[in-house]
Every structure is written in C-alpha cells, then in structure tokens.
Design an enzyme around this catalytic site. Structure first.
Site, PDB file in Angstrom:
ATOM      1  N   ASP A  42      45.657  34.078  35.459  1.00  0.00           N
ATOM      2  CA  ASP A  42      45.008  34.947  36.442  1.00  0.00           C
ATOM      3  C   ASP A  42      43.656  34.409  36.891  1.00  0.00           C
ATOM      4  OD1 ASP A  42      43.895  35.477  33.944  1.00  0.00           O
ATOM      5  OD2 ASP A  42      43.835  37.649  34.226  1.00  0.00           O
ATOM      6  N   GLU A  64      39.001  35.035  33.707  1.00  0.00           N
ATOM      7  CA  GLU A  64      39.351  36.164  34.564  1.00  0.00           C
ATOM      8  C   GLU A  64      38.111  36.689  35.273  1.00  0.00           C
ATOM      9  OE1 GLU A  64      38.883  40.360  33.141  1.00  0.00           O
ATOM     10  OE2 GLU A  64      40.967  39.966  32.615  1.00  0.00           O
TER      11      GLU A  64
END
Length: 413
Positions: free
Chosen positions: A153, A88
C-alpha cells in the site's frame, strides 16, 4: 493547466480563506451540500492542523516524514515499539502534500524531503521500494516485524504521488519525478504483484518463490483501482490492466459469495490460487482479519475513486450495497458507525463508534449516487466536527485524505 495550478499558491499560515478548487468528477456524482467556500476553508484548516501534529523534518539532512506517534498516542498495525513512521504513512503524506500544493507554499520542498527519506530507507528487495517500518534513531525496525520489507500500500501511494508531482511541478528540476515514478511502478510489478495470479500481494516478502502461506493473499485496503488504471496509462504496461481486472474480479467474488446482504469485505482475502475466501481471525494481524475491520475500512474510499475519476460502473456497484447497509444499520446517523463488522453485518465484540477511520472513507463512497446526498452531508458534518485530539494518526490521516476527495480535489496524473 491542471486543477491544482488554477489556484494561487498561498502560504499555509497566511489564510484559510481560499478560492474553491473546481475538480469535476464524472457526471452524476455529488459533493457535500455545504457551501463550497466553507468546505474548502475547513479542509485547509484541518490540513494545517494535521501537518503541525504529524509532519516532521529530521532523520537526516533534507529529510522529512509523517510521525505516526506525533500525537503521543499508541501506534498499532504490527509495528515495532518506538516506531517513528511506516511506509503507509509516508505515501499518505506525499499524496496530501502534492494535492494541497496550491495552498501550501512549502509543499514541494516538503515533498522532496519526504522522497529523500524514502530513498534513505530502501526495502531489502529493491532500492525503488520503501522499507515499511522505522523506529527511534531513524533505523529500520528489526527482523521480528520485517522492518526492511516493503508493504504494497505504501509503495502504491508513493508511486501515484510521484506521478502527480510530475504533473504539478514537472520533472525538469532537481528531481525527475517521472523517472522516480517509473522505477517505483516497475519495482511494484516485480516484487509486489504475483506474476501468475496477477493479484496485489501484501508485500514483497509474501510474493516470493519460497513463500506459500501468504503468497496467495491480498489486502482489500490495497485495492487502489484508480492508481492501477493510472499506472497502466503512464507506463503502457498491459500488466497493470491485468491487475486491475483481477482485483475487480476478486471484489465481486467475495462480496457476492460472503456478504451478499451487506457488501462488506474482509481485511484479507486468501487462497487466491483456488477459491478465494476471507482469512480467518488471527491470520496475520488480529481478530478482525476476516472481518470489515481497520484495513477494509479504507475500501470505500479506494474503490469509489475509480468511479468518481473514471466512471467504472463496477466501482459504483461495489460500494452501493456497503453504503446501503451502513445507512440502514445506523439509521442514517454516521456517528453510529461501528469500528468493525463481521461480514454478515453484526458488529465486532465491544466496538467503538464514530472513528474517522471508518466514517470518513464512507463519505467518498456516498458521492457515487445522488440518492446519498443527505447521508454524505451528515458524514461531512460529523467529519468536520470531530476534533483532531479525538483521533490518532490513522483516523486523522484517513480523515484528511477523505476530505480532499470529498472536496472534489483528488487528482488524476
């Protein structure tokens, strides 16, 4: 000529006074009312601070990463003890570098070093996805936290950053950014998108034939609608449009069904193979899994970008009630935004106030409607006035990315 190429490349340490990037979003959207030159200088100053604290070279020759513990503060999010970085953070860093390349003479070399790091830590499912968690010694975290798994993500942001790199620097040099982006997007489709439901899974480990409990789960912080739209354009793959439409459908269903008065969304949505609903507490990460908590806090930024960049009215409609709730509940004072809400708008037990992880993304959402001008101006002022020492990696990084968006500098590949 791209927006980023319209400004002269400046050595980052040379000056904070730079020409203003003129990146028009769709007609009718707004920017903070502070003079543009001041906003631009404040962004560059914070980018410089952020980079000095969190950006690190190391873990192998020619490699670099975002050090999530660079400020000496605890690292959360289910990471293993001694965590150095997570995918991330890696995606965030690559986005920031390529979108600030016009004011950072080292941006391309640093971006390439981050790409080298990601390639040195492939997920177990695919060499084109990144293992989500590395610890001291620059090794993937253990099986107890699934350190070699991929997180959706991070991979989405890395792919988008690679598309931007192709636009800004071209792919005729040492690195074919376009080819890297294509490979990453293909791997995301293969391992992190459910092929039947067409929803974004929470990682390669969840979108698996033998997985049942988490397979039909999605994370609202992953609703990167403008990413999905750009991937569809870049690849010509209709599947990306299917994922985009599925995501918009889930957004409407959950907001209307579970938060009609507030527009709030939960961190996780489950049962996507039946009747989608907020996950219960302790479903995966903690007490706030079914609430507007540390994952969902990114939703206003992620979703609003699809209106700012592409004008999709569904994005505007989704963030409008959430913004209205925040304005009403705080009396238009962003310093009173709490660190988490139940979907009915009540605050989570013992909430903190004024975390940049919650405040700054709401500034991006405010930009979709001129009626929010005073609210947006207050958020910008609060964001700028909050010192880097007051926040941790997560809050400071979401602050940086939101400031980039609020300056009109978010790019489309």
């Amino acid at each position: 000529m791209t927006m980023l190429s319209r400004l002269p490349a400046l050595a980052l340490l040379a000056c904070t006074c730079l020409p203003v990037a003129a990146a028009p979003y769709v007609s009718g959207t707004i920017l903070p009312g502070q003079p543009a030159e001041e906003r631009a200088a404040q962004l560059v100053d914070f980018y410089r601070q952020w980079k000095s604290v969190y950006f690190k070279h190391g873990c192998g020759e020619g490699q670099a990463y975002v050090d999530v513990g660079g400020d000496g503060k605890p690292v959360f999010g289910g990471t293993e003890a001694g965590t150095v970085t997570v995918s991330e953070a890696h995606g965030y860093g690559m986005l920031a570098l390529v979108m600030m390349a016009d004011v950072d003479a080292d941006a391309r070399a640093d971006f390439d070093a981050m790409l080298a790091y990601a390639q040195a830590h492939p997920a177990s499912s695919s060499p084109d996805l990144m293992a989500w968690n590395q610890v001291e010694g620059c090794i993937d975290a253990g099986v107890d936290v699934g350190g070699s798994n991929a997180a959706t993500d991070g991979d989405l942001d890395i792919a988008y950053a690679l598309l931007l790199a192709d636009k800004v620097w071209g792919s005729d040099g040492a690195i074919d950014y376009a080819a890297k982006a294509e490979a990453t997007m293909a791997a995301i489709l293969a391992y992190e998108v459910d092929p039947v439901s067409m929803h974004l899974g929470i990682g390669d480990w969840a979108v698996h034939p033998d997985e049942t409990y988490y397979r039909y789960t999605t994370r609202t912080s992953d609703f990167m609608l403008s990413h999905l739209r750009s991937f569809a354009t870049a690849t010509g793959e209709a599947a990306w449009t299917d994922v985009l439409e599925r995501t918009y459908g889930l957004m409407a269903e959950v907001q209307q069904g579970f938060a009609p008065q507030t527009g709030l969304v939960p961190d996780f949505i489950m049962d996507l193979d039946g009747a989608p609903r907020p996950a219960p507490a302790e479903f995966l990460e903690g007490e706030g899994d079914g609430a507007y908590s540390w994952n969902a806090a990114r939703y206003p930024w992620r979703v609003a970008l699809d209106y700012l960049l592409f004008g999709d009215a569904r994005a505007q409609a989704s963030v409008a009630p959430l913004t209205a709730f925040m304005r009403h509940s705080t009396g238009d004072d962003p310093t009173q935004i709490a660190d988490g809400y139940a979907l009915d708008g009540t605050t989570m037990p013992d909430p903190g106030l004024n975390s940049m992880a919650f405040v700054a993304p709401l500034g991006v959402a405010a930009m979709v409607d001129p009626a929010n001008q005073r609210w947006l101006d207050s958020i910008w002022a609060d964001t700028v006035q909050t010192p880097i020492s007051q926040e941790d990696y997560f809050g400071n990084t979401l602050k940086l990315l939101s400031m980039i968006a609020m300056n009109g500098r978010w790019e489309v590949p």
